[in-house]
Design an enzyme around this catalytic site. Structure first.
Site, mmCIF file in Angstrom:
data_model
loop_
_atom_site.group_PDB
_atom_site.id
_atom_site.type_symbol
_atom_site.label_atom_id
_atom_site.label_comp_id
_atom_site.label_asym_id
_atom_site.label_seq_id
_atom_site.Cartn_x
_atom_site.Cartn_y
_atom_site.Cartn_z
ATOM 1 N N ARG A 45 1.577 7.232 -12.149
ATOM 2 C CA ARG A 45 1.177 6.948 -10.989
ATOM 3 C C ARG A 45 1.410 5.606 -10.331
ATOM 4 O O ARG A 45 0.874 4.751 -9.673
ATOM 5 C CB ARG A 45 -0.467 7.002 -10.772
ATOM 6 C CG ARG A 45 -1.184 8.284 -11.055
ATOM 7 C CD ARG A 45 -0.874 9.337 -10.051
ATOM 8 N NE ARG A 45 -1.456 10.570 -10.587
ATOM 9 C CZ ARG A 45 -0.780 11.640 -11.407
ATOM 10 N NH1 ARG A 45 0.481 11.369 -11.511
ATOM 11 N NH2 ARG A 45 -1.368 12.638 -11.785
ATOM 12 N N SER A 66 -8.628 11.600 -7.111
ATOM 13 C CA SER A 66 -9.318 11.191 -8.334
ATOM 14 C C SER A 66 -9.226 9.446 -7.954
ATOM 15 O O SER A 66 -8.435 8.924 -7.454
ATOM 16 C CB SER A 66 -8.583 11.041 -9.424
ATOM 17 O OG SER A 66 -8.315 12.748 -9.749
ATOM 18 N N GLU A 91 -7.259 4.305 -9.063
ATOM 19 C CA GLU A 91 -6.084 4.820 -8.597
ATOM 20 C C GLU A 91 -5.859 4.829 -7.235
ATOM 21 O O GLU A 91 -4.822 4.687 -6.520
ATOM 22 C CB GLU A 91 -5.925 6.488 -9.004
ATOM 23 C CG GLU A 91 -4.651 7.146 -8.402
ATOM 24 C CD GLU A 91 -4.829 8.547 -9.116
ATOM 25 O OE1 GLU A 91 -5.278 8.716 -10.093
ATOM 26 O OE2 GLU A 91 -4.375 9.483 -8.322
#
Ligand SMILES: Cc1cc2nc3c(=O)[nH]c(=O)nc-3n(C[C@H](O)[C@H](O)[C@H](O)COP(=O)(O)OP(=O)(O)OC[C@H]3O[C@@H](n4cnc5c(N)ncnc54)[C@H](O)[C@@H]3O)c2cc1C
Length: 304
Positions: A177, A227, A297
């Site tokens: 990520r 998420s 995130e």
């Protein structure tokens, strides 16, 4: 130049449908949360992007780049300066053998459909991720064992000085990520992906299977930003949160999803402050119980 003057000067250069003053960011984020941006502009080309960057540099105006806003939490006080949205105004697409040439604003879902039509394999994982190509490369988005890192060949960016760069795959420094773009703030304008020839029916079946899994395991019926936390090494954030008994936990109108504890959903009228308070509660509980530090995130942007 004061704000009223730069706004007027810039407004004269764009058609009204691509230049919006006092634009509610809740309309540009999948969370449907966020105060107003002073200005939101939707550029159609690299030249316009360079022009906006130079204008911001010259007049000392803060610049924020977004795609589809599906990984963003925008603060309730909104965003100062200019928000540049690289979206459906930049979605050109071309194929040459196994190579895909696409502008950064194309949605992953649309790209996945076209790629499937061309019988190219390797992009199935991305079809249900509700972002743009630019956002997915910035975040190195991934699912079901696939990630953007595996299929990127190169991408073209505009630097914060207004210079065009071609970045090869290794120089994108894509990790879990993350990518170099998060550090440099460059703007991705287009990218080349390399896929493989495959069987169209098989690609369709895999994609449908991933979609089914998403729709049964993730809360697609309520606004969210996917998420909320990254996967901590050796654990799954959703499982840790669920095991802390936090499923369904609510702050204001923000709630830990009952379906997937890794998601926070907006039950209608949630504020960024609700989400941040809930995130802090989750982090504290998980730290207390498992000594694991959860890392966001979501990208949190805007006036604090
Ligand atoms: C229901 C749901 C499911 C999701 N599932 C997944 C999943 O399975 N896997 C996954 O990885 N993510 C998932 N996400 C998160 C999100 O969709 C991805 O991170 C997506 O790639 C973000 O793309 P975006 O265009 O919306 O970017 P945004 O959210 O608009 O922006 C994200 C970041 O990218 C930057 N950015 C955007 N466009 C550009 C550009 N052209 N140039 C430079 N910087 C840019 C922004 O500045 C910001 O820092 C999910 C989200 C939702 C709501």
């Amino acid at each position: 130049m004061n704000k009223a003057r730069w706004l007027t000067k810039l407004e004269e250069q764009f058609p009204a449908e691509r230049f919006r003053r006092n634009e509610p960011m809740s309309q540009h984020t999948s969370f449907q949360i966020g105060g107003k941006a002073d200005v939101l502009i939707m550029p159609t080309s690299k030249q316009e992007i360079i022009h906006i960057i130079r204008f911001c540099n010259k007049h000392n105006i803060p610049l924020t780049v977004i795609g589809k806003g599906s990984n963003l939490l925008v603060m309730d006080a909104g965003i100062e300066g200019i928000v540049m949205k690289i979206g459906s105004c930049m979605k050109a697409l071309q194929f040459s053998d196994e190579y895909v040439y696409a502008e950064a604003g194309i949605s992953l879902n649309c790209l996945a459909k076209k790629i499937q039509e061309m019988s190219l394999v390797g992009f199935e994982f991305a079809s249900g991720i509700p972002g743009t190509l630019g956002g997915a490369l910035t975040m190195n988005a991934g699912a079901y064992g696939g990630e953007m890192k595996n299929i990127l060949s190169e991408c073209t960016t505009v630097s914060l000085e207004g210079k065009i760069n071609t970045i090869d795959h290794p120089d994108m420094k894509m990790g879990y990520r993350s990518s170099r773009i998060q550090a440099t703030g460059e703007i991705i304008v287009e990218a080349v992906l390399k896929l493989q020839r495959g069987d169209r029916e098989e690609i369709k079946n895999i994609t449908n299977d991933y979609w089914k899994r998403r729709l049964t395991k993730q809360p697609y019926d309520l606004p969210s930003a996917g998420s909320v936390f990254k996967r901590p090494e050796g654990f799954f954030a959703g499982k840790l949160i669920e095991d802390c008994g936090l499923k369904g936990c609510t702050v204001g109108r923000a709630k830990v999803s009952e379906l997937h504890a890794g998601f926070i959903v907006n039950m209608g009228g949630a504020t960024a402050s609700d989400v941040l308070t809930l995130m802090e509660m989750i982090k504290n509980k998980v730290r207390e119980k498992y000594e694991v530090e959860l890392e966001s995130e979501l990208r949190v942007i805007g006036r604090s």
